[in-house]
Enzyme design. Sequence first.
Site, PDB file in Angstrom:
ATOM      1  NE  ARG A 159      -3.575  34.697 -18.370  1.00 34.44           N
ATOM      2  CZ  ARG A 159      -4.595  35.534 -18.434  1.00 34.44           C
ATOM      3  NH1 ARG A 159      -5.410  35.536 -19.479  1.00 34.44           N
ATOM      4  NH2 ARG A 159      -4.809  36.386 -17.447  1.00 34.44           N
ATOM      5  CD  GLU A 207      -2.901   1.386   2.173  1.00 35.59           C
ATOM      6  OE1 GLU A 207      -3.641   0.390   2.151  1.00 35.59           O
ATOM      7  OE2 GLU A 207      -3.155   2.409   2.830  1.00 35.59           O
ATOM      8  CD  GLN A 247      15.021  32.306 -13.804  1.00 35.25           C
ATOM      9  OE1 GLN A 247      15.193  32.945 -12.769  1.00 35.25           O
ATOM     10  NE2 GLN A 247      15.986  32.095 -14.662  1.00 35.25           N
TER      11      GLN A 247
END
Length: 391
Positions: free
Chosen positions: A278, A252, A289
């Site tokens: 964008r 798990e 940056q």
Amino acid sequence: MTSTDAAILGALLDEHHPRKVEASEWAHEHLRDPRLAERDASCSFWHDGWAALAERGALAMIADPDHGGSGLDLVDALLTWEGLGHGCTDDGLIFAATSQALTMQLTLDRFGSDLQKKEWLAKLTAGEAFGAFAMSELESGSDAFSLTTTATPVADGWRLDGTKAWVTLSPIADVLIIFATTDPSLGRWGITAFVVPSDTPGLTVGPNMPKMGMRTTPFAMVTLDNCVVPDDARMGAVGAGASIFSAAMEPERGFLLIGNLGALERVIDTAVAYARTREQFGTPIGSFQAVSHAIADMKVGHETARLLLYKAAALHQRGTPSMLAAAMSKLVASEAALRGALSAVDVHGARGYVTEYEIERDLRNAAGGVIYGGASGIQKNIIARMLGLPT
Ligand SMILES: Cc1cc2nc3c(=O)[nH]c(=O)nc-3n(C[C@H](O)[C@H](O)[C@H](O)COP(=O)(O)OP(=O)(O)OC[C@H]3O[C@@H](n4cnc5c(N)ncnc54)[C@H](O)[C@@H]3O)c2cc1C
């Protein structure tokens, strides 16, 4: 080099491994639910998606072929789940499948009696039954062995009393692995595991609890009140429950975050595409940056987590002790997924924050990873202990 070593190396080195890419493309085609936002809001499980996953064999991959499994190598199964996590935007569906396969089914496969396996495994691997794994209680989370659910011997069996907390898939489970103590004075050595059908009188599952993320995976409290089970419901010996639980936790811890890793890669893809198109101040935001470095950090986190996870898988597959690798894998993967999803919200600005663009859901889904399967503090304790530090 053996064929197993070659397969492991292939998974480690090739993040576009054909098995993973094929699973991602399949998920993109078959597991994109137009009603996902609605189901996320209403905390609804996607039964049709589950049926599609089951038909593809996603629940059967690592199970014993004698009980409906396909007996696939762990590494190949992980590549498939990683691809499914990348291609399917319903992270809760993939979390449900990997939880059932890696925690519940694998434990039943490894420690169940022939009778228990015969009764349940084929149905679980075929997706015809749901299974849950109930250890946590309200007062025993990280300190799992301090559980207070009791198993009292009665004629021909055991009476279970107590309440289990936060049990994934329990609202729809047909069968549960339940941990209880037969003698609280023995501490961890009093813990015993039981395989209990959900329709056993005295077992009540509470309502599906709304939660922050993974909202499409149902989970709930499970109450046991005078719940009598036969002795053949016992999994392993009386007092073997803590050892079974510890053995179940290793896969798990090591691998449950595989779907989150696939999802993180999807989040990175989305952030890169957005940052390239964008524009602000007359230039794509990816040329700043601050933005490009945030995305670079996401990628480094993803790659580091991926290498650790497949290393843990390689050790597990070879039968080499992998506790340290599994704890590091769980810690790094869960934190990389959470940090990466938070950065993605930042990169998308307000579009990252509103529900409409479905970016904020990735962040909510990633948050649970640092809690389930052992919280980050517990993974660090394991790592420190493995280094020989007193914890
Ligand atoms: C989405 C989800 C699904 C889950 N599914 C299941 C399931 O199917 N079955 C199941 O049995 N349980 C399940 N759980 C429960 C989960 O295993 C527990 O929430 C987890 O073990 C942490 O326990 P807790 O919530 O009681 O937190 P606590 O144990 O109270 O921990 C709270 C904080 O304290 C820190 N902490 C506690 N002890 C230590 C320590 N010794 N050293 C350092 N830090 C420490 C933890 O790191 C954490 O930050 C699920 C939980 C979630 C969120």
